[in-house]
Design a protein around this motif. Structure first.
Motif: not given
Length: 410
Positions: A1-23
């Protein structure tokens, strides 16, 4: 697993950044809050949602009932829409706009919002810019961003009648500009561009090689003898770089039936249809048959509703302009008043000094029990949008409350 993927998983993000940005849709949010307060027993008057208070005309409802009884409408139908409805929309477009299209250019969508999104998704690549005249309907910038585009706002204030000029559009043009969004009659301002203004803007867009997406859903709601002008007809020089958006919601009091459409060059319609075939497939057949009865039928019911809208328009604008610190240009289309309330900001109202129109709208809802939508939903702060598509009695009570409450500003 890449460092970027590890960091993303570690962040605990459940909703994509694209959809989370929608008002959230500000207009629907205000309407929902108003309805929740009413359900809790508070006598809230809602000027938030752009929704006619009339029932859908009987002949349209009867067409839907008849369709519901036919087993063939219980099945899947073509993703682009029922052939008879696409043909009727083409005929209606020629009748109302003087613009000839082939039924194959029509894509029937699940409400006007799907047509908006699919148009941008089909035309835009990441980073493409869309010139977005403001004040704008709250969904446009979100649909542009979801499609990977960049909205470039061009603001026209009340001193311009909320209508942008070619000079402003020219100043916003960059090498990344691909689309101009043109809306007349306008939501949220009710502004209607003249035939001359419409042609001038269309010619400018054609000279720059831009696409024009034009939302014509309020085409039948104009007042004071002001005509509706389709930019597709006014500027035929646009050729095959124009997309028309429309639907039955506003004209026929059919907001809940969820039928809209886009009309585009064949290659664009085909691409958008492919997308819809994977997203939602066909619009509900019963709703499509109701829409067929609407677009193929007379405009008698529409004209009757417009008489009431016109009466309410005049009453609302007059009442708003009687409030010190409020200036409201007379709208010539749709069913909204867009009030300039910059003269109220910073003044004391009910012990509070609202600094923005969002704060003012929240104060009005809490203290005066009137729901309005702040200008931040449509562009710069300092404005309020009020829909006059509600009953005469509620309108009278609501504006009286506004006069009393805002009239106390010190």
């Amino acid at each position: 697993m890449s460092a970027d993927l590890t960091a993303d998983h570690a962040s605990g993000r459940r909703v994509s950044a694209r959809i989370a940005a929608i008002a959230e849709s500000a207009t629907l949010a205000v309407d929902a809050k108003a309805k929740a307060l009413k359900a809790a027993g508070r006598p809230v008057i809602g000027f938030g949602a752009g929704e006619p208070d009339f029932p859908t005309p009987d002949y349209i409802v009867e067409a839907a009932i008849a369709a519901a009884r036919q087993p063939k409408y219980h099945r899947y139908s073509p993703a682009a829409g029922l052939p008879e409805l696409r043909s009727a929309i083409a005929e209606k477009t020629l009748r109302d706009s003087g613009y000839a299209v082939d039924p194959a250019q029509v894509l029937v969508t699940n409400g006007g919002k799907q047509a908006v999104y699919e148009s941008f998704a089909t035309l835009l690549d990441p980073g493409d810019e869309v010139i977005l005249p403001a004040p704008y309907w709250t969904t446009y910038p979100e649909a542009i961003r979801l499609a990977g585009g960049v909205p470039v706002e061009v603001f026209a204030g009340p001193e311009q009648g909320y209508m942008v000029t070619v000079e402003q559009l020219e100043a916003a043009l960059t090498p990344r500009t691909k689309v101009l969004l043109f809306v007349s009659p306008s939501n949220p301002t009710g502004a209607v561009y003249s035939p001359e203004q419409t042609r001038e803007i269309g010619l400018w867009a054609a000279s720059k090689g831009l696409w024009v997406i034009t939302d014509e859903i309020y085409e039948h709601l104009t007042y004071d003898g002001v005509p509706f002008t389709s930019i597709a007809t006014a500027a035929p020089e646009l050729g095959d770089r124009v997309v028309i958006l429309n639907g039955v919601a506003k004209t026929y009091a059919m907001t809940g039936w969820r039928v809209g459409w886009m009309i585009a060059p064949l290659d664009v319609t085909k691409a958008a249809t492919n997308m819809q075939s994977h997203a939602t497939s066909n619009v509900a057949n019963v709703s499509q048959m109701a829409a067929l009865a609407a677009v193929a039928g007379p405009l008698t019911a529409v004209d009757e509703m417009k008489v009431a809208f016109d009466r309410r328009r005049k009453a609302m604008v007059s009442a708003l302009n009687a409030i010190d610190g409020v200036e409201c240009p007379t709208p010539h289309g749709a069913f909204y008043a867009y009030a300039d309330v910059r003269g109220l900001l910073g003044r004391e109202i009910a012990g509070i000094r609202p600094a923005t129109s969002a704060e003012l709208a929240a104060l009005i809802l809490d203290k005066a029990e009137v729901a309005v939508v702040p200008g931040e939903a449509f562009g710069p702060s300092g404005y309020l949008r009020l829909s006059y598509a509600l009953g005469d009695d509620d309108l009278a009570v609501g504006v009286a409350r506004l006069q009393e409450f805002l009239g106390s500003a010190k």
